[in-house]
Design an enzyme around this catalytic site. Sequence first.
Site, PDB file in Angstrom:
ATOM      1  N   GLU A 162       0.842  -1.202   0.000  1.00 16.04           N
ATOM      2  CA  GLU A 162       0.000   0.000   0.000  1.00 16.04           C
ATOM      3  C   GLU A 162       0.875   1.249   0.000  1.00 16.04           C
ATOM      4  OE1 GLU A 162      -2.613  -0.249   3.381  1.00 16.04           O
ATOM      5  OE2 GLU A 162      -4.147  -1.333   2.260  1.00 16.04           O
ATOM      6  N   GLU A 250      -6.476  -6.944  -1.256  1.00 16.84           N
ATOM      7  CA  GLU A 250      -6.831  -6.843   0.159  1.00 16.84           C
ATOM      8  C   GLU A 250      -8.157  -6.123   0.296  1.00 16.84           C
ATOM      9  OE1 GLU A 250      -3.741  -5.531   2.885  1.00 16.84           O
ATOM     10  OE2 GLU A 250      -5.218  -4.434   4.080  1.00 16.84           O
TER      11      GLU A 250
END
Length: 324
Positions: A162, A250
């Site tokens: 991320e 995710e």
Amino acid sequence: MKLLLSSCLFIASLYVTSVFSKDALEEPVSKHGQLAVNGVNLVNQYGEKVQLKGMGLFWSIWMPYFYNKTTVDGIKNYCHSNIVRPMVAVDTISGGYLTDPDYEDALVDAVIDAAIEDDIYVLVDWQDFEAENHLEASLTFFDRISKKYGGYPNIIYEPYNEPITLEWSSLVKPYHEAVIKTIRANDPDNLIVLGTPNYSTRLDMAVADPVLNQTNIMYSLHFYAGTQKEANRQIAKNAIDAGLPVFVTEYGTVNADASPPVDAAEAELWYSFMDEYNLSYVNFAISDKDEGAAALIPGTTPENVCQEAYLTESGKLVVAHNKA
């Protein structure tokens, strides 16, 4: 005429369901083999669309007791998964790959080996928020992984979990290009999924400046149903419509800080969206931490992973969709 129309609509609905959403337990590597990207779609060795659905582990540094074959067995058989995602902690206050690479290597290898034995895919996640600052470590890690496991069709690479930064073109994209080059030197075929800015929510930035001259590349989308809603689905829709291949590496059914409650209504909208666009998705997380995003109740051991009595509210919702 109405009866005929109703019959046609019913048959059509069955067809859509059969194409876009199946029980992931029945969709193993031995059935689909080498994955590839065709346009915006993930396809199998026969060129047919395929959807991966499964579970992500928690950060390796904090829940290493789930990094073993017993856990992977449970994820496959009881969470009805054809993919598992180990999260290689890179740099935390408790340590990680930068502190003890041999320890982290052993954890991730145990999960990869188990996934190969269990005939499911494995998404190898470099769990970092500032990976551009750890490029050399990342290159070392993915060079080793791609040399050791690149010959297996089970392997999928996620080089940057991320990215926090919004600097896609100047920071994140060059990082990805360097890691891709390292992986492709050893593994020319397996899928690589690229993290996008603002915690893998800004697919629009990749649309504007995609990685070029590469095959079998997808882009990561993350969401938590209580926080990211219709506006984020619209960004994803626009990206897919623009030709960007997307993989939900995710997602959570709760808020972005992993706190409850489960937002079942919003999660269902996301599931419908992902199934409509044939997106693969991996839930966060196989964790027994007392928080909303955990799929397991506190105190769950590897032997009981994903068994019905040990699933949380979130876990039960996720498994139901892995089976759908």
